[in-house]
Design a protein around this motif. Sequence first.
Motif, PDB file in Angstrom:
ATOM      1  N   VAL A 164       0.835  -1.197   0.000  1.00 28.28           N
ATOM      2  CA  VAL A 164       0.000   0.000   0.000  1.00 28.28           C
ATOM      3  C   VAL A 164       0.872   1.250   0.000  1.00 28.28           C
ATOM      4  N   ILE A 165       1.929   1.254   0.823  1.00 25.36           N
ATOM      5  CA  ILE A 165       2.857   2.390   0.861  1.00 25.36           C
ATOM      6  C   ILE A 165       3.513   2.570  -0.502  1.00 25.36           C
ATOM      7  N   ALA A 166       4.049   1.469  -1.042  1.00 18.86           N
ATOM      8  CA  ALA A 166       4.726   1.551  -2.335  1.00 18.86           C
ATOM      9  C   ALA A 166       3.767   1.991  -3.432  1.00 18.86           C
ATOM     10  N   GLY A 167       2.562   1.435  -3.434  1.00 19.55           N
ATOM     11  CA  GLY A 167       1.586   1.796  -4.463  1.00 19.55           C
ATOM     12  C   GLY A 167       1.161   3.251  -4.366  1.00 19.55           C
ATOM     13  N   THR A 168       0.972   3.743  -3.139  1.00 16.20           N
ATOM     14  CA  THR A 168       0.595   5.149  -2.949  1.00 16.20           C
ATOM     15  C   THR A 168       1.698   6.072  -3.437  1.00 16.20           C
ATOM     16  N   ALA A 191       0.893   8.720   3.018  1.00 15.41           N
ATOM     17  CA  ALA A 191       1.876   7.648   2.821  1.00 15.41           C
ATOM     18  C   ALA A 191       2.861   7.595   3.978  1.00 15.41           C
ATOM     19  N   MET A 192       3.279   8.755   4.480  1.00 11.18           N
ATOM     20  CA  MET A 192       4.233   8.792   5.598  1.00 11.18           C
ATOM     21  C   MET A 192       3.577   8.330   6.895  1.00 11.18           C
ATOM     22  N   LEU A 197       3.354   3.689  10.839  1.00 16.34           N
ATOM     23  CA  LEU A 197       2.737   2.504  11.438  1.00 16.34           C
ATOM     24  C   LEU A 197       3.583   1.257  11.176  1.00 16.34           C
ATOM     25  N   ALA A 198       4.067   1.115   9.950  1.00 12.08           N
ATOM     26  CA  ALA A 198       4.882  -0.052   9.606  1.00 12.08           C
ATOM     27  C   ALA A 198       6.207  -0.038  10.372  1.00 12.08           C
ATOM     28  N   LEU A 199       6.804   1.146  10.545  1.00 16.33           N
ATOM     29  CA  LEU A 199       8.061   1.246  11.305  1.00 16.33           C
ATOM     30  C   LEU A 199       7.841   0.939  12.779  1.00 16.33           C
TER      31      LEU A 199
END
Length: 205
Positions: A164-168, A191-192, A197-199
Amino acid sequence: RFEQPIPRVRHVRLPGEEMLDLMRRTAQSVAFAFHLDAERTAAQPGFEYSGETAVLPDGVISRSTIRGSTILERDAARIAATGADQLFIIILEAGLIDVQPTRSGRRLREGDILIVDLKKAVTLTQSDYTGMMIVISRSLLPKEVRCLDLHCSEIRADHPLARVIAGTCHRLWEDSRRMTPAQGAVVFRGAMDMLGLALADSSRA
């Protein structure tokens, strides 16, 4: 009243330009963060490079393609000389990235996301690479992660938010040709937030 579109900068060979000249221009553009040996890089047989950057209100997002390899080095001397305090986010679409120091002991693979803290030394070797490089102030990340040691952290491609991050970010890079800075900023911050959240997941792990 409509705003002007988001500024973009192309990094490609000009008509009649030698690859060495392009790589010298490229080395100059990244000198605030990394050393790139333009002569060594351009001398590789069959080497090709192209890229384009969108300049957003809160950061920049570049997408580039490399045939061959590049080595980006940031050592103690460059840290002291430049004083840069940004975070680099690298989203690997194809090819390989070897990072030293490494937290995982593995080369990055397609879909992985790497965080580099410019306060610290690092060497990045990109081979037959296509990907995005995003530069932000650490203050753009959520408060709960911006104070963590994020240097060389990885969000692996199998994380639920990685695609999702990469696609955004990819959609933003593509559509920024038609977006206003205000529109781009909203998408970029979203995106950030997802990246934060992922970090947070990675730091708990």
